[in-house]
Design an enzyme around this catalytic site. Structure first.
Site, PDB file in Angstrom:
ATOM      1  N   ASP A   8      43.285   8.643  62.565  1.00  0.00           N
ATOM      2  CA  ASP A   8      42.741   7.295  62.312  1.00  0.00           C
ATOM      3  C   ASP A   8      41.810   6.744  63.395  1.00  0.00           C
ATOM      4  OD1 ASP A   8      44.508   7.719  60.228  1.00  0.00           O
ATOM      5  OD2 ASP A   8      45.721   5.934  60.591  1.00  0.00           O
ATOM      6  N   LYS A  34      44.948   8.766  53.629  1.00  0.00           N
ATOM      7  CA  LYS A  34      46.340   8.371  53.354  1.00  0.00           C
ATOM      8  C   LYS A  34      46.427   6.866  53.175  1.00  0.00           C
ATOM      9  CE  LYS A  34      47.187   8.179  58.293  1.00  0.00           C
ATOM     10  NZ  LYS A  34      47.307   6.706  58.366  1.00  0.00           N
ATOM     11  N   CYS A  45      50.855   5.260  63.344  1.00  0.00           N
ATOM     12  CA  CYS A  45      50.469   6.478  62.627  1.00  0.00           C
ATOM     13  C   CYS A  45      50.625   7.749  63.458  1.00  0.00           C
ATOM     14  CB  CYS A  45      49.061   6.311  62.070  1.00  0.00           C
ATOM     15  SG  CYS A  45      49.028   5.067  60.739  1.00  0.00           S
TER      16      CYS A  45
HETATM   17  C1  VGL Z   1      48.001   2.061  61.403  1.00  0.00           C
HETATM   18  C2  VGL Z   1      48.926  -0.022  61.074  1.00  0.00           C
HETATM   19  C3  VGL Z   1      48.473  -0.040  59.771  1.00  0.00           C
HETATM   20  C4  VGL Z   1      47.754   3.198  62.331  1.00  0.00           C
HETATM   21  C5  VGL Z   1      47.562   2.072  60.104  1.00  0.00           C
HETATM   22  O1  VGL Z   1      46.773   3.953  62.127  1.00  0.00           O
HETATM   23  O2  VGL Z   1      48.529   3.348  63.304  1.00  0.00           O
HETATM   24  N1  VGL Z   1      48.698   1.024  61.873  1.00  0.00           N
HETATM   25  N2  VGL Z   1      47.790   1.014  59.300  1.00  0.00           N
END
Ligand code: VGL
Ligand code: ZN
Length: 234
Positions: A37, A135, A180
């Site tokens: 991410d 995802k 994540c």
């Molecule tokens: C994430 C909160 C919401 C992450 C993703 O990538 O850690 N955190 N969505």
């Protein structure tokens, strides 16, 4: 004579230092780097900025040279996703509610499919990456983990992909350490991989002690905490 002796002792200590310095980790063809991410949403100017998030980019770009296998993930939500506070009347971002599959932290709207906010960071340079796993695209279910959605039933396919490719060891980097990255590392252990999290290639959200809790949980499950300098440079 005693001076000579202590000089000799110092020399020995020095030699021991070089002799016994921890050997560097050498990723091989059965290792994969999983880059979690590293998207506009999670850096300054994005919808859910992680403090210092962009600082992981140069660290990850450099690490990539040491890996033959690289997987990239993107948080990839629908509009009105169940993890958005805005989808739950009266709820505020960073509070928690109970959904059908369990507790869910509610976030600001972030990483909506196809938006610039959800794009990978422009300075992330991973030309040899082989697959991008998206995802969190089911409207009613979140997915911090790159392996399994938050219902703990729906697989993303990443475990099968890595296994079919003969991967045994995964190194996890990216954002955010305590969400994540941690969930991915824990699920990778559950799936039977050897797992390293590269701490200086991650940054955390740290909501109500979530960072310390995540490291504790990861340690308990055998996830190894390392620094990028522990990996043999290419
Ligand atoms: C994430 C909160 C919401 C992450 C993703 O990538 O850690 N955190 N969505
Ligand atoms: Zn998300």
């Amino acid at each position: 004579r005693s001076l000579l002796k202590s000089t000799a002792a110092l020399g020995l200590l020095g030699a021991a230092g070089t002799l016994f310095a921890a050997p560097k980790l050498k990723p091989n063809d059965k290792s994969a780097l999983i880059v979690i991410d590293v998207q506009n949403c999670f850096v300054d100017g994005g919808t859910l900025p992680v403090k210092g998030g962009a600082e992981v980019v140069p660290v990850i770009n450099k690490l990539a040279d040491s890996f033959e296998n690289i997987v990239v993930t993107q948080d990839w939500h629908t509009q009105g996703h169940a993890s958005f506070a805005s989808a739950h009347p009266g709820q505020k971002p960073f509070s928690s509610i109970k959904l059908s599959y369990g507790n869910q932290v509610l976030w600001p709207d972030h990483c909506v499919q196809g938006t610039d906010d959800a794009a990978l960071h422009k300075d992330l340079k991973l030309p040899t990456a082989q697959v991008i796993v998206r995802k969190g695209f089911h409207k009613g279910v979140d997915s911090y983990s790159a392996f399994e959605e938050a219902d703990r039933k729906t697989a993303t396919g990443l475990g099968g992909y890595l296994k079919q490719r003969g991967i045994k060891t995964v190194y996890v980097a990216g954002l955010a350490t305590d969400f994540c990255v941690a969930w991915t590392a824990l699920d990778a252990r559950k799936a039977g991989f050897e797992v390293y999290v590269i701490e200086d290639a991650t940054r955390a959200i740290d909501l109500n002690g979530s960072l310390a809790a995540a490291w504790k949980q990861m340690a308990a499950k055998g996830v190894k905490r390392i620094q990028s300098a522990d990996i043999q440079a290419a």
